[in-house]
Design a protein around this motif. Sequence first.
Motif, mmCIF file in Angstrom:
data_model
loop_
_atom_site.group_PDB
_atom_site.id
_atom_site.type_symbol
_atom_site.label_atom_id
_atom_site.label_comp_id
_atom_site.label_asym_id
_atom_site.label_seq_id
_atom_site.Cartn_x
_atom_site.Cartn_y
_atom_site.Cartn_z
ATOM 1 N N VAL A 57 -4.870 116.273 23.525
ATOM 2 C CA VAL A 57 -5.182 117.036 22.307
ATOM 3 C C VAL A 57 -5.588 118.236 22.857
ATOM 4 C CG1 VAL A 57 -6.706 117.322 20.222
ATOM 5 C CG2 VAL A 57 -6.024 115.098 21.078
ATOM 6 N N LYS A 78 -0.992 116.546 20.750
ATOM 7 C CA LYS A 78 -1.708 116.876 19.394
ATOM 8 C C LYS A 78 -2.010 118.262 19.362
ATOM 9 C CE LYS A 78 -0.631 112.570 17.910
ATOM 10 N NZ LYS A 78 0.489 112.475 16.836
ATOM 11 N N ILE A 91 -5.588 114.909 12.797
ATOM 12 C CA ILE A 91 -5.397 114.851 14.270
ATOM 13 C C ILE A 91 -6.133 113.668 14.671
ATOM 14 C CG2 ILE A 91 -5.558 115.804 16.457
ATOM 15 C CD1 ILE A 91 -2.964 116.922 14.815
ATOM 16 N N GLU A 94 -4.638 110.409 13.650
ATOM 17 C CA GLU A 94 -3.517 110.029 14.267
ATOM 18 C C GLU A 94 -3.818 109.538 15.652
ATOM 19 O OE1 GLU A 94 -0.793 113.579 14.393
ATOM 20 O OE2 GLU A 94 -0.759 113.382 12.014
ATOM 21 N N VAL A 95 -4.606 110.247 16.288
ATOM 22 C CA VAL A 95 -5.004 109.859 17.884
ATOM 23 C C VAL A 95 -5.703 108.345 17.644
ATOM 24 C CG1 VAL A 95 -6.410 110.411 19.747
ATOM 25 C CG2 VAL A 95 -5.287 112.342 18.547
#
Length: 200
Positions: A57, A78, A91, A94-95
């Motif tokens: 990320v 990301k 995010i 999503e992670v």
Amino acid sequence: MVTYMVSLVKKSAHITTEAFGVENLPKEGGYVMYPNHQGKYDALGIIITHEKPCSLVMDKNKSNGILVKEIVDLLGGKRMDIRDVRQAMKIIIEVSKEVGEGRRFILFPEGGYDHNRNNVKEFKAGSFKSAMKAKVPIVPVALIDSYKPFNSLSVKKVKTQVHYLEPISYDEYKDMKTQEVAALVKGRIESVIKEQLQEK
């Protein structure tokens, strides 16, 4: 492909990276690695010493530089806009989902690395939500001298260290608040850095 790219960067920049504690990395399933942040080489040092594929990320504004953009894209990384709370939360979700499905991510809880060197700044508690929501292991990673590569025009040889610490399992942190987890991870990383610097 990314490992090959990083190996070329290391060779041309005269960088040697030693990895310790690789045996601590979980053998199965997804997890999130939380390293201290020192500079542009941090993620590369982990990627080149981490045997299994992993992603990261990254601050959206820093993710479009030469070579950086290609690495983030190849790793399916990301891009987080730290100034946009809604996008940042998206995010994190999503992670969390992808880690729960078995992916491995690097996430820097300090957010930035403005002249940190071997000092560890405050960890942002919200960074740990991805791992905690997915109920996956949290892997503290201590980086030492990672600020030295790309920090000057010198071609002098540079050595960095990556220390993979023992994972913190869900059972260990399930009753803790994000702030407590952040303090725990930060403390373990600081302890290793202090110990290693004393041995130098």
